[in-house]
Write a protein that holds these residues in place. Structure first.
Motif, PDB file in Angstrom:
ATOM      1  N   LEU A  28       0.843  -1.186   0.000  1.00 29.65           N
ATOM      2  CA  LEU A  28       0.000   0.000   0.000  1.00 29.65           C
ATOM      3  C   LEU A  28       0.876   1.231   0.000  1.00 29.65           C
ATOM      4  O   LEU A  28       1.995   1.219   0.522  1.00 29.65           O
ATOM      5  CB  LEU A  28      -0.913   0.011   1.232  1.00 29.65           C
ATOM      6  CG  LEU A  28      -1.935  -1.109   1.340  1.00 29.65           C
ATOM      7  CD1 LEU A  28      -2.693  -1.016   2.662  1.00 29.65           C
ATOM      8  CD2 LEU A  28      -2.900  -1.095   0.169  1.00 29.65           C
ATOM      9  N   ALA A  53      -0.563   6.585   2.116  1.00 30.03           N
ATOM     10  CA  ALA A  53      -1.925   7.015   2.456  1.00 30.03           C
ATOM     11  C   ALA A  53      -2.874   5.832   2.627  1.00 30.03           C
ATOM     12  O   ALA A  53      -4.050   6.024   2.928  1.00 30.03           O
ATOM     13  CB  ALA A  53      -2.456   7.952   1.379  1.00 30.03           C
ATOM     14  N   GLY A  54      -2.381   4.612   2.438  1.00 27.87           N
ATOM     15  CA  GLY A  54      -3.205   3.432   2.642  1.00 27.87           C
ATOM     16  C   GLY A  54      -3.927   2.924   1.406  1.00 27.87           C
ATOM     17  O   GLY A  54      -4.763   2.037   1.497  1.00 27.87           O
ATOM     18  N   PHE A  55      -3.618   3.480   0.228  1.00 30.67           N
ATOM     19  CA  PHE A  55      -4.242   3.055  -1.021  1.00 30.67           C
ATOM     20  C   PHE A  55      -3.321   2.100  -1.762  1.00 30.67           C
ATOM     21  O   PHE A  55      -2.097   2.176  -1.635  1.00 30.67           O
ATOM     22  CB  PHE A  55      -4.546   4.267  -1.910  1.00 30.67           C
ATOM     23  CG  PHE A  55      -5.532   5.218  -1.303  1.00 30.67           C
ATOM     24  CD1 PHE A  55      -6.884   4.916  -1.268  1.00 30.67           C
ATOM     25  CD2 PHE A  55      -5.102   6.421  -0.758  1.00 30.67           C
ATOM     26  CE1 PHE A  55      -7.789   5.791  -0.694  1.00 30.67           C
ATOM     27  CE2 PHE A  55      -5.999   7.304  -0.185  1.00 30.67           C
ATOM     28  CZ  PHE A  55      -7.352   6.990  -0.156  1.00 30.67           C
TER      29      PHE A  55
END
Length: 143
Positions: free
Chosen positions: A52, A55-57
Motif C-alpha cells: 500500500l 496514504a493506505g491506497f
C-alpha cells in the motif's frame, strides 16, 4: 499459493469486495461482467500481495471490462504508468465501460477478445499483481 485479489464491480462491493483466489474465480468474475448491463461491465482489481502507498491506497490497479454482446473486453493497468490493452487488428472506435454506473472511455483499438482478457486477469492473479505480459499494451493519449 496465490494472494487474493480484491474485485469491485457492483455498488455493494464498496465495503465488501469480491475476493479472487483461483483461476476459476477469475472466470466467474468475467462471466458476471459478460452478462451485466452497461452500467456494471467494468471491475477494479487490486492484489493483496502488493504494498500500500503511505496514504493506505493500493500502489496499482487493473481495470477489466467485458461486453457479452461483442465478446470483447478491455484492460487498463496502472502503477507508475497507465497502460491500456491494444489490438491493432480490432480497429474499433473508442469504447465505454462502466463500474458502478461511472463510465470510463477507452481509446480505439483497446478492445481484445475475451479469451485474452481471461488469460491476462489470471496472469495478474498468479503473478501477485504484476502487469500481464500476455497481451499488447498502449499508452493512452488521454486519461
Amino acid at each position: 499459493m496465490t494472494s487474493p485479489v480484491q474485485a469491485y464491480y457492483r455498488h455493494d462491493h464498496g465495503d465488501k469486495p469480491v475476493l479472487l483466489q483461483s483461476p476459476g474465480d477469475v472466470d466467474a468474475l468475467i462471466d458476471a461482467l459478460l452478462v451485466s448491463g452497461p452500467s456494471e461491465n467494468l471491475a477494479s482489481l487490486h492484489s493483496l500481495e502488493r504494498p500500500l502507498m503511505p496514504a493506505g491506497f493500493p500502489d496499482h490497479e487493473l481495470l477489466v471490462g467485458a461486453k457479452g454482446d461483442l465478446q470483447l473486453g478491455v484492460l487498463a493497468f496502472t502503477d507508475e504508468d497507465v497502460l491500456v490493452s491494444f489490438d491493432p487488428s480490432a480497429g474499433r472506435p473508442e469504447a465505454s465501460y462502466s463500474i458502478m454506473g461511472s463510465a470510463t472511455e477507452f481509446p480505439s483499438c483497446s478492445e481484445i477478445p475475451i479469451p485474452l482478457v481471461r488469460q491476462a486477469v489470471k496472469e495478474f492473479l498468479l503473478s501477485g499483481g504484476r502487469q500481464p505480459t500476455c497481451i499488447e499494451w498502449q499508452e493512452p493519449e488521454f486519461w
